[in-house]
Design an enzyme around this catalytic site. Structure first.
Site, PDB file in Angstrom:
ATOM      1  CG  ASP A  28      59.269  58.073  23.503  1.00  0.00           C
ATOM      2  OD1 ASP A  28      59.337  56.830  23.512  1.00  0.00           O
ATOM      3  OD2 ASP A  28      58.334  58.694  22.947  1.00  0.00           O
ATOM      4  CG  HIS A  57      73.985  37.329  31.504  1.00  0.00           C
ATOM      5  ND1 HIS A  57      72.889  37.186  30.703  1.00  0.00           N
ATOM      6  CD2 HIS A  57      74.561  38.472  31.110  1.00  0.00           C
ATOM      7  CE1 HIS A  57      72.829  38.183  29.852  1.00  0.00           C
ATOM      8  NE2 HIS A  57      73.831  38.972  30.081  1.00  0.00           N
TER       9      HIS A  57
END
Ligand code: MEV
Length: 431
Positions: free
Chosen positions: A276, A374
């Site tokens: 979770d 990136h």
């Protein structure tokens, strides 16, 4: 277990990577097929997990290499859409290996459930009235989960507090439960709902909420590692990381981003293993702000040899049993790849990943900046958005990667140029 270094792993084809992971973790042919085919949750399984289901959302699943934790090698599955995160964790783990890798540990899986009682005229005495029945209430709570009791878990303590709120005094009764290898939300919520009517009668007020707390301070995980100064990038990088830590400790705007970087690692492992993520985020950020201001979840110091020592301590409510960890086929497979035996071991691994992720982010920030790492995947995404079809994609990405900075407009322009020159080449072929 083998060696998690797997040199050149990132250069392999996807199929070769799957074969390497299968060999490391002893995966079955079916599991290999699942990874190669990109199979996972079926729409029918998804329909049983949630409501109003109409489809599936898929994410890349990768593995971080190089992790040596408490002397054991791990390949760490991570599900994340953001480029560079998995590569960064792997690089940081490689640096940590130079001085022996990570040491990590985690508490027992103690989870807190809260019962809110309002309208109690004598709340301090009411706490005592409830606690006089502690043993009986623990037994009733435990009767809801005989299996947990059989494996050595169950409700272990009951306590009470009086709090002042904007709606007056309230009595909060708290049940502490060892949920063993489960994250435990269902277990604890069932228990507090079961004992709430008795608490209400004993307290003499009205029970409102009965729910676990996501501030999992009874369930902390911690890790530390020495990052060799030379391997980290030299003296200036080390000083830069110490400055970055000081910045985060002094400024909430930077602290939020610092801790976001930590959570990049935690959430990616949590997603891969069916845990979770919202509970982990809530617990981590509330914990970081407990003193009334945001504190970095990690700490960075120098040891006497001038190497960088990183440490992290944070709530880590995760499980290896129950919920999506058991029902999601890819989560089960991720746990097999990781090879953890208990929830405590998973929490320890995640603490090490948290520290690695923070080291990698800070090192990139104090060196070349975050954008370079990136750029390649970013360029590929922009190229696809700008309409690059598979036949011209590699060429568009190659040309975009030559630019210092890449924008969507560049991608549109280059897609147009590559397409026209491909058409011209096609035309001249025909003539
Ligand atoms: C990006 O996802 C995470 C970082 O912003 C974390 C940080 O700034 O420490 C790079």
């Amino acid at each position: 277990m083998g060696d998690s270094r797997l040199p050149g792993f990132y250069k392999l084809s996807r199929e070769e990577r799957v074969r390497a992971v299968a060999a490391f973790s002893g995966l079955s042919d079916d599991e290999v097929r699942m990874l190669l085919g990109g199979y996972g949750l079926t729409p029918e399984e998804a329909d049983r997990m949630s409501e109003n289901v109409i489809g599936l959302l898929q994410l890349p699943l990768g593995v971080a290499t190089n992790f040596l934790i408490n002397g054991r090698d791990y390949l760490v599955p991570m599900a994340i859409e953001e480029p560079s995160v998995i590569a960064a964790a792997s690089n940081a783990a490689r640096v940590a290996r130079v001085k022996g890798g990570f040491r990590a540990s985690a508490d027992r899986s103690l989870t807190l459930g809260q019962i809110q009682v309002v309208g109690v005229p004598d709340p301090h005495a009411a706490v005592q009235r409830v606690l006089e029945h502690r043993e009986e209430l623990l037994r009733i709570a435990n009767d809801t989960n005989p299996t947990l009791l059989r494996v050595g878990g169950g409700a272990v303590d009951l306590s009470g507090r009086v709090i002042d709120t904007e709606r007056g005094r309230m009595l909060i009764i708290e049940l502490l439960v060892d949920t063993k290898d489960a994250m435990g939300a269902n277990t604890v919520n069932t228990m507090v709902e079961e004992i709430a009517p008795i608490v209400e009668e004993l307290a003499g007020g009205r029970v409102r909420l009965r729910i676990l707390s996501n501030l999992a301070t009874h369930r902390m995980a911690r890790a530390w590692a020495v990052f060799d100064a030379e391997a980290a990038g030299g003296r200036d990088v080390v000083e830069g990381i110490l400055d970055a830590h000081a910045f985060a400790a002094a400024d909430p705007y930077r602290c939020a981003t610092h801790n976001k970087g930590v959570m990049n690692g935690v959430v990616a492992v949590a997603l891969a293993t069916g845990n979770d993520t919202r509970a982990l985020e809530a617990g981590a950020h509330t914990y970081a702000s407990l003193g009334g201001r945001c504190r970095p979840l990690t700490r960075w110091e120098l040891n006497s040899a001038g190497d960088l020592v990183g440490s992290v301590e944070m709530p880590m409510a995760v499980g290896t049993l129950g919920g999506a960890t058991s029902s999601h086929p890819v989560a089960r497979l991720s746990l097999r790849i990781l090879g953890v035996r208990t929830a405590q071991e998973l929490a320890s691994v995640m603490a090490a990943v948290a520290l690695a992720q923070n080291f990698a982010a800070l090192r990139a920030l104090v060196k070349e900046g975050i954008q370079r790492g990136h750029m390649k995947l970013h360029a590929r995404n922009l190229a696809v958005m700008a309409g690059a079809t598979p036949d011209i994609l590699d060429e568009v990405v190659r040309r975009l990667s030559e630019l210092k900075r890449v924008t969507y407009d560049d991608a549109v322009r280059i897609v147009g140029e590559v397409r026209s020159s491909a058409a011209r080449a096609g035309g001249s072929d025909k003539s």
